[in-house]
Scaffold this motif. Structure first.
Motif, PDB file in Angstrom:
ATOM      1  N   PRO A 119       0.797  -1.234   0.000  1.00 33.26           N
ATOM      2  CA  PRO A 119       0.000   0.000   0.000  1.00 33.26           C
ATOM      3  C   PRO A 119       0.829   1.284   0.000  1.00 33.26           C
ATOM      4  O   PRO A 119       0.442   2.264  -0.612  1.00 33.26           O
ATOM      5  CB  PRO A 119      -0.840  -0.109   1.274  1.00 33.26           C
ATOM      6  CG  PRO A 119      -0.934  -1.576   1.537  1.00 33.26           C
ATOM      7  CD  PRO A 119       0.367  -2.157   1.070  1.00 33.26           C
ATOM      8  N   LYS A 120       1.989   1.264   0.689  1.00 34.26           N
ATOM      9  CA  LYS A 120       2.813   2.489   0.752  1.00 34.26           C
ATOM     10  C   LYS A 120       3.305   2.900  -0.639  1.00 34.26           C
ATOM     11  O   LYS A 120       3.342   4.074  -0.978  1.00 34.26           O
ATOM     12  CB  LYS A 120       4.012   2.270   1.680  1.00 34.26           C
ATOM     13  CG  LYS A 120       3.672   2.366   3.155  1.00 34.26           C
ATOM     14  CD  LYS A 120       4.923   2.604   3.981  1.00 34.26           C
ATOM     15  CE  LYS A 120       4.607   2.585   5.463  1.00 34.26           C
ATOM     16  NZ  LYS A 120       4.727   1.264   6.065  1.00 34.26           N
ATOM     17  N   THR A 121       3.695   1.901  -1.430  1.00 36.31           N
ATOM     18  CA  THR A 121       4.174   2.189  -2.793  1.00 36.31           C
ATOM     19  C   THR A 121       3.055   2.836  -3.609  1.00 36.31           C
ATOM     20  O   THR A 121       3.277   3.814  -4.328  1.00 36.31           O
ATOM     21  CB  THR A 121       4.645   0.881  -3.483  1.00 36.31           C
ATOM     22  OG1 THR A 121       5.591   0.241  -2.614  1.00 36.31           O
ATOM     23  CG2 THR A 121       5.318   1.149  -4.802  1.00 36.31           C
ATOM     24  N   ALA A 122       1.842   2.304  -3.469  1.00 37.85           N
ATOM     25  CA  ALA A 122       0.685   2.868  -4.183  1.00 37.85           C
ATOM     26  C   ALA A 122       0.398   4.289  -3.719  1.00 37.85           C
ATOM     27  O   ALA A 122       0.082   5.169  -4.524  1.00 37.85           O
ATOM     28  CB  ALA A 122      -0.542   1.984  -3.961  1.00 37.85           C
ATOM     29  N   LEU A 123       0.524   4.524  -2.417  1.00 35.12           N
ATOM     30  CA  LEU A 123       0.260   5.859  -1.862  1.00 35.12           C
ATOM     31  C   LEU A 123       1.220   6.890  -2.461  1.00 35.12           C
ATOM     32  O   LEU A 123       0.792   7.952  -2.921  1.00 35.12           O
ATOM     33  CB  LEU A 123       0.404   5.836  -0.332  1.00 35.12           C
ATOM     34  CG  LEU A 123       0.277   7.198   0.361  1.00 35.12           C
ATOM     35  CD1 LEU A 123      -1.147   7.745   0.247  1.00 35.12           C
ATOM     36  CD2 LEU A 123       0.680   7.118   1.832  1.00 35.12           C
ATOM     37  N   PHE A 124       2.512   6.553  -2.491  1.00 39.78           N
ATOM     38  CA  PHE A 124       3.486   7.492  -3.059  1.00 39.78           C
ATOM     39  C   PHE A 124       3.253   7.692  -4.560  1.00 39.78           C
ATOM     40  O   PHE A 124       3.429   8.788  -5.081  1.00 39.78           O
ATOM     41  CB  PHE A 124       4.925   7.029  -2.789  1.00 39.78           C
ATOM     42  CG  PHE A 124       5.369   7.299  -1.371  1.00 39.78           C
ATOM     43  CD1 PHE A 124       5.438   8.602  -0.899  1.00 39.78           C
ATOM     44  CD2 PHE A 124       5.710   6.262  -0.515  1.00 39.78           C
ATOM     45  CE1 PHE A 124       5.835   8.875   0.413  1.00 39.78           C
ATOM     46  CE2 PHE A 124       6.117   6.517   0.792  1.00 39.78           C
ATOM     47  CZ  PHE A 124       6.182   7.823   1.259  1.00 39.78           C
ATOM     48  N   GLY A 125       2.847   6.634  -5.245  1.00 40.57           N
ATOM     49  CA  GLY A 125       2.507   6.745  -6.662  1.00 40.57           C
ATOM     50  C   GLY A 125       1.347   7.702  -6.878  1.00 40.57           C
ATOM     51  O   GLY A 125       1.389   8.567  -7.763  1.00 40.57           O
ATOM     52  N   ALA A 126       0.323   7.567  -6.039  1.00 44.24           N
ATOM     53  CA  ALA A 126      -0.861   8.440  -6.137  1.00 44.24           C
ATOM     54  C   ALA A 126      -0.502   9.887  -5.814  1.00 44.24           C
ATOM     55  O   ALA A 126      -0.941  10.821  -6.502  1.00 44.24           O
ATOM     56  CB  ALA A 126      -1.947   7.933  -5.188  1.00 44.24           C
ATOM     57  N   ILE A 127       0.322  10.092  -4.786  1.00 40.75           N
ATOM     58  CA  ILE A 127       0.762  11.447  -4.409  1.00 40.75           C
ATOM     59  C   ILE A 127       1.504  12.092  -5.589  1.00 40.75           C
ATOM     60  O   ILE A 127       1.305  13.265  -5.905  1.00 40.75           O
ATOM     61  CB  ILE A 127       1.680  11.408  -3.157  1.00 40.75           C
ATOM     62  CG1 ILE A 127       0.854  11.063  -1.900  1.00 40.75           C
ATOM     63  CG2 ILE A 127       2.408  12.742  -2.955  1.00 40.75           C
ATOM     64  CD1 ILE A 127       1.691  10.757  -0.665  1.00 40.75           C
ATOM     65  N   SER A 128       2.343  11.291  -6.243  1.00 38.39           N
ATOM     66  CA  SER A 128       3.131  11.778  -7.369  1.00 38.39           C
ATOM     67  C   SER A 128       2.232  12.273  -8.503  1.00 38.39           C
ATOM     68  O   SER A 128       2.416  13.388  -9.017  1.00 38.39           O
ATOM     69  CB  SER A 128       4.048  10.649  -7.851  1.00 38.39           C
ATOM     70  OG  SER A 128       4.632  10.997  -9.064  1.00 38.39           O
ATOM     71  N   ILE A 129       1.254  11.463  -8.882  1.00 36.85           N
ATOM     72  CA  ILE A 129       0.332  11.857  -9.968  1.00 36.85           C
ATOM     73  C   ILE A 129      -0.447  13.108  -9.567  1.00 36.85           C
ATOM     74  O   ILE A 129      -0.588  14.056 -10.342  1.00 36.85           O
ATOM     75  CB  ILE A 129      -0.658  10.704 -10.311  1.00 36.85           C
ATOM     76  CG1 ILE A 129       0.100   9.507 -10.897  1.00 36.85           C
ATOM     77  CG2 ILE A 129      -1.716  11.177 -11.321  1.00 36.85           C
ATOM     78  CD1 ILE A 129      -0.743   8.244 -11.070  1.00 36.85           C
ATOM     79  N   PHE A 130      -0.939  13.124  -8.315  1.00 35.52           N
ATOM     80  CA  PHE A 130      -1.744  14.259  -7.845  1.00 35.52           C
ATOM     81  C   PHE A 130      -0.937  15.554  -7.860  1.00 35.52           C
ATOM     82  O   PHE A 130      -1.389  16.578  -8.395  1.00 35.52           O
ATOM     83  CB  PHE A 130      -2.284  13.986  -6.435  1.00 35.52           C
ATOM     84  CG  PHE A 130      -2.965  15.183  -5.831  1.00 35.52           C
ATOM     85  CD1 PHE A 130      -4.257  15.533  -6.227  1.00 35.52           C
ATOM     86  CD2 PHE A 130      -2.314  15.986  -4.900  1.00 35.52           C
ATOM     87  CE1 PHE A 130      -4.880  16.666  -5.695  1.00 35.52           C
ATOM     88  CE2 PHE A 130      -2.926  17.117  -4.368  1.00 35.52           C
ATOM     89  CZ  PHE A 130      -4.221  17.449  -4.762  1.00 35.52           C
ATOM     90  N   LEU A 131       0.266  15.536  -7.278  1.00 30.70           N
ATOM     91  CA  LEU A 131       1.082  16.758  -7.209  1.00 30.70           C
ATOM     92  C   LEU A 131       1.470  17.263  -8.592  1.00 30.70           C
ATOM     93  O   LEU A 131       1.408  18.459  -8.861  1.00 30.70           O
ATOM     94  CB  LEU A 131       2.352  16.505  -6.381  1.00 30.70           C
ATOM     95  CG  LEU A 131       2.205  16.504  -4.866  1.00 30.70           C
ATOM     96  CD1 LEU A 131       3.536  16.169  -4.204  1.00 30.70           C
ATOM     97  CD2 LEU A 131       1.702  17.851  -4.353  1.00 30.70           C
ATOM     98  N   TYR A 132       1.863  16.341  -9.468  1.00 35.15           N
ATOM     99  CA  TYR A 132       2.303  16.731 -10.807  1.00 35.15           C
ATOM    100  C   TYR A 132       1.151  17.356 -11.593  1.00 35.15           C
ATOM    101  O   TYR A 132       1.307  18.385 -12.244  1.00 35.15           O
ATOM    102  CB  TYR A 132       2.852  15.512 -11.562  1.00 35.15           C
ATOM    103  CG  TYR A 132       3.547  15.886 -12.850  1.00 35.15           C
ATOM    104  CD1 TYR A 132       4.883  16.273 -12.849  1.00 35.15           C
ATOM    105  CD2 TYR A 132       2.873  15.868 -14.075  1.00 35.15           C
ATOM    106  CE1 TYR A 132       5.526  16.638 -14.027  1.00 35.15           C
ATOM    107  CE2 TYR A 132       3.515  16.226 -15.258  1.00 35.15           C
ATOM    108  CZ  TYR A 132       4.844  16.612 -15.221  1.00 35.15           C
ATOM    109  OH  TYR A 132       5.474  16.981 -16.381  1.00 35.15           O
ATOM    110  N   THR A 133      -0.005  16.719 -11.498  1.00 33.04           N
ATOM    111  CA  THR A 133      -1.152  17.125 -12.311  1.00 33.04           C
ATOM    112  C   THR A 133      -1.912  18.302 -11.715  1.00 33.04           C
ATOM    113  O   THR A 133      -2.240  19.258 -12.410  1.00 33.04           O
ATOM    114  CB  THR A 133      -2.130  15.927 -12.461  1.00 33.04           C
ATOM    115  OG1 THR A 133      -1.395  14.828 -13.000  1.00 33.04           O
ATOM    116  CG2 THR A 133      -3.269  16.250 -13.374  1.00 33.04           C
ATOM    117  N   SER A 134      -2.183  18.220 -10.416  1.00 25.97           N
ATOM    118  CA  SER A 134      -3.109  19.191  -9.797  1.00 25.97           C
ATOM    119  C   SER A 134      -2.422  20.375  -9.150  1.00 25.97           C
ATOM    120  O   SER A 134      -3.061  21.373  -8.846  1.00 25.97           O
ATOM    121  CB  SER A 134      -3.971  18.487  -8.742  1.00 25.97           C
ATOM    122  OG  SER A 134      -4.591  17.365  -9.316  1.00 25.97           O
ATOM    123  N   VAL A 135      -1.111  20.273  -8.888  1.00 29.39           N
ATOM    124  CA  VAL A 135      -0.432  21.398  -8.228  1.00 29.39           C
ATOM    125  C   VAL A 135       0.658  21.984  -9.135  1.00 29.39           C
ATOM    126  O   VAL A 135       0.625  23.157  -9.474  1.00 29.39           O
ATOM    127  CB  VAL A 135       0.172  20.973  -6.860  1.00 29.39           C
ATOM    128  CG1 VAL A 135       0.727  22.195  -6.130  1.00 29.39           C
ATOM    129  CG2 VAL A 135      -0.869  20.257  -6.002  1.00 29.39           C
TER     130      VAL A 135
END
Length: 300
Positions: A119-135
């Motif tokens: 789950p931790k790997t997935a969490l960091f993956g999701a954070i990466s997509i969110f920050l790149y795209t939305s911020v």
């Protein structure tokens, strides 16, 4: 079947595949996968090839998704800049709907695959997509600080491999993150220098204080020095299980100094040719350093 029809079909399939590669930036995605794999190899004693395959595939989907979302958001500004005006969306070779479908499919697949590792790997993956795209993407037209935000998802892949291997984010993963985090400033600002006029046309603030001057290069030099220091700290055994030999630290430092040399040259000349050399030396650095670390580990 008419051979002309077959040729046309082949040509159109080739064009579709080429557009897909451009949308997901396959080359960039593969370089990110490379650093994730290096992070994984640094963390393990026995390689689990299935986990490694899942990490590479999940990482590839994650970066592909980020790039696709980025190009959907920047469709209009991409049309203004020479470097990006021939992308599939500004030229209308691909519809936004198809691009969005690819982006969503890649996001869901990437996170699901990474979740199957832990789950931790997935969490960091999701954070990466969110920050790149939305911020990061929306901030590019607002403030030069966008580069700081963009450096976070950009630095996740190296440490993602460590997290995938160990299921924990400790000091080792933190160091891998910091190395890639600080590296991005000289790398992106060198690109920002080269593309300054183009970025200005599109309304992007990519250089520190948004000015192409010696002040910007001073920042490049400052972050390059920090990057070199962080890269060799593991020789002091202050970074947990992530440790390098003195000879390795010297090699890594020399690669960093090579980058620094072009930073100093750019400060003197303020010429694009030196900015280009700095950019190329930064790519050399981020390609070789993970390999050097991995070789060092397996020579222990």
């Amino acid at each position: 079947m008419d051979s002309a029809v077959i040729t046309d079909t082949k040509t159109s399939m080739k064009a579709i595949f080429s557009d897909f590669k451009q949308l997901t930036k396959v080359g960039l995605s593969l370089s990110v996968v490379f650093s994730s794999v290096a992070g994984y190899l640094l963390a393990i004693d026995v390689i689990n090839y299935f986990t490694l395959f899942l990490l590479a595939l999940g990482g590839f989907f994650m970066v592909g998704a980020s790039n696709a979302f980025n190009q959907i958001i920047e469709k209009d500004t991409d049309a203004i800049m020479k470097r990006t005006q021939n992308r599939p969306l500004p030229t209308s070779r691909m519809s936004v709907k198809i691009a969005l479908t690819i982006a969503i499919l890649f996001t869901v697949s990437g996170i699901a695959i990474l979740y199957s590792i832990n789950p931790k790997t997935a969490l960091f993956g999701a954070i990466s997509i969110f920050l790149y795209t939305s911020v990061y993407t929306p901030l590019k037209s607002v403030t030069p600080l966008a580069v700081f935000v963009g450096a976070i998802p950009g630095a996740i892949p190296f440490m993602l491999g460590w997290v995938a291997a160990t299921n924990q984010f400790g000091i080792e993963a933190g160091f891998l993150f910091m190395i890639q985090f600080f590296w991005q400033f000289p790398h992106f600002w060198a690109i920002g220098w080269l593309q300054y006029e183009e970025y200005k046309k599109a309304g992007f603030n990519m250089l520190p204080m948004n000015t192409k001057d010696k002040g910007a290069v001073k920042q490049i030099i400052f972050y390059t020095v920090i990057m070199i220091l962080v890269s060799i700290v593991p020789v002091l055994k202050l970074s947990g299980a992530f440790y390098i030999h003195p000879i390795t630290a010297i090699i890594v430092a020399l690669l960093g100094i090579y980058m620094l040399y072009f930073g100093v040259k750019l400060h003197r000349s303020e010429e694009n040719k030196d900015a280009r050399k700095l950019m190329l030396s930064s790519i050399l650095y981020i390609t070789l350093v993970p390999i050097i670390y991995v070789v060092d580990k397996f020579l222990h």
